[in-house]
Design a protein around this motif. Structure first.
Motif, PDB file in Angstrom:
ATOM      1  N   CYS A  81       0.836  -1.199   0.000  1.00 20.00           N
ATOM      2  CA  CYS A  81       0.000   0.000   0.000  1.00 20.00           C
ATOM      3  C   CYS A  81       0.872   1.251   0.000  1.00 20.00           C
ATOM      4  O   CYS A  81       1.721   1.408   0.876  1.00 20.00           O
ATOM      5  CB  CYS A  81      -0.893  -0.017   1.236  1.00 20.00           C
ATOM      6  SG  CYS A  81      -1.908   1.456   1.397  1.00 20.00           S
ATOM      7  N   CYS A 139       0.176   3.163   3.542  1.00 18.53           N
ATOM      8  CA  CYS A 139       0.586   2.691   4.872  1.00 18.53           C
ATOM      9  C   CYS A 139       1.664   1.620   4.810  1.00 18.53           C
ATOM     10  O   CYS A 139       2.216   1.245   5.852  1.00 18.53           O
ATOM     11  CB  CYS A 139      -0.628   2.187   5.654  1.00 18.53           C
ATOM     12  SG  CYS A 139      -1.206   0.573   5.097  1.00 18.53           S
ATOM     13  N   CYS A 148      -5.879  -2.653   0.387  1.00 16.82           N
ATOM     14  CA  CYS A 148      -4.902  -2.735   1.476  1.00 16.82           C
ATOM     15  C   CYS A 148      -5.463  -3.577   2.619  1.00 16.82           C
ATOM     16  O   CYS A 148      -6.592  -3.384   3.055  1.00 16.82           O
ATOM     17  CB  CYS A 148      -4.560  -1.342   1.973  1.00 16.82           C
ATOM     18  SG  CYS A 148      -3.405  -1.387   3.356  1.00 16.82           S
ATOM     19  N   CYS A 151      -5.191  -0.648   5.964  1.00 16.83           N
ATOM     20  CA  CYS A 151      -6.025   0.573   6.018  1.00 16.83           C
ATOM     21  C   CYS A 151      -7.275   0.456   5.142  1.00 16.83           C
ATOM     22  O   CYS A 151      -8.098   1.367   5.125  1.00 16.83           O
ATOM     23  CB  CYS A 151      -5.198   1.811   5.648  1.00 16.83           C
ATOM     24  SG  CYS A 151      -4.793   1.972   3.900  1.00 16.83           S
TER      25      CYS A 151
END
Ligand SMILES: [Zn+2]
Length: 177
Positions: free
Chosen positions: A4, A7, A26, A29
Motif C-alpha cells: 500500500c 501505509c 490494502c 487501512c
C-alpha cells in the motif's frame, strides 16, 4: 501492486463490496487502489500553408518513427492544456485554436488517446530532446510506413477523409490488437 503506498502494508486482490471487479485492497487501512486508463492527449498541427507537422521520435518506444506531438496528461490540467503543453515540449510549437479531432480507446493498453486539430500561428518549430527531427509534410509526403502509432495513423486518415476541413467532425473510435 504489492504494498500500500499509503501505509506500507500488504495489498490483496479482491472484489470489494458493491463492486464487480478485482481491485487492489490494502489489508491494513482498507484503501481500495483503483487502476484506471491513462489519457494521452496530443495535436495535429497545421502550418499556415496547410502542411502538417510530424515529429520523429528520439525516445523509445518507437524511436525513429514519426508521430504527432502528444503524451500523458498531468494531474491538474485540462485535456486541451495537456495537448498544447505536449506540442510545445515535443516540437516548440505555440499552437492555437484547438478543435477536438479524435477520441480513440485502446482497451488492451488501458489508454485513451485524444487529438486536437490546432493551427500553427507561423512556421516556428524546433527539435527537442523528445523529437530529433520535426518537419512539415504535404498530404502526399506523409510517411505512412514510418508512423509510430496506430492512433496517429487513424487520426491522420480521419483528417484527410474530410478533405482537410477546418472543422472536421470528431472521430470516436477504438483500436484492438
Ligand atoms: Zn494501506
Amino acid at each position: 501492486m504489492n504494498f500500500c503506498p499509503l501505509c506500507g502494508h500488504a495489498v490483496d486482490q479482491r472484489i470489494p463490496e458493491d463492486d464487480n471487479r478485482l481491485r487492489h485492497v490494502c489489508s491494513h487501512c482498507q484503501t481500495i487502489h483503483y487502476h484506471n486508463p491513462h489519457l494521452i492527449t496530443g495535436t495535429l498541427p497545421v502550418a499556415p500553408d496547410g502542411r502538417l507537422l510530424l515529429c520523429c521520435r528520439n525516445i523509445e518506444p518507437r524511436k525513429n518513427y514519426w508521430t504527432l506531438p502528444g503524451g500523458f496528461m498531468e494531474n491538474g490540467e485540462t485535456t486541451v492544456a495537456g495537448a498544447l503543453r505536449e506540442t510545445y515540449e515535443e516540437a516548440r510549437v505555440a499552437a492555437i485554436n484547438p478543435r477536438l479531432l479524435s477520441v480513440i480507446s485502446l482497451p488492451a493498453y488501458d489508454q485513451i488517446h485524444l487529438f486536437y486539430l490546432v493551427d500553427m500561428p507561423d512556421f516556428s518549430f524546433a527539435t527537442t530532446p523528445e523529437s530529433h527531427t520535426v518537419q512539415l509534410f504535404t498530404v502526399d509526403e506523409i510517411p505512412w510506413e514510418r508512423l509510430a502509432f496506430r492512433t496517429v495513423k487513424r487520426t491522420l486518415e480521419h483528417y484527410l477523409e474530410f478533405a482537410s476541413a477546418t472543422n472536421p467532425p470528431v472521430l470516436n473510435d477504438h483500436i484492438t490488437p
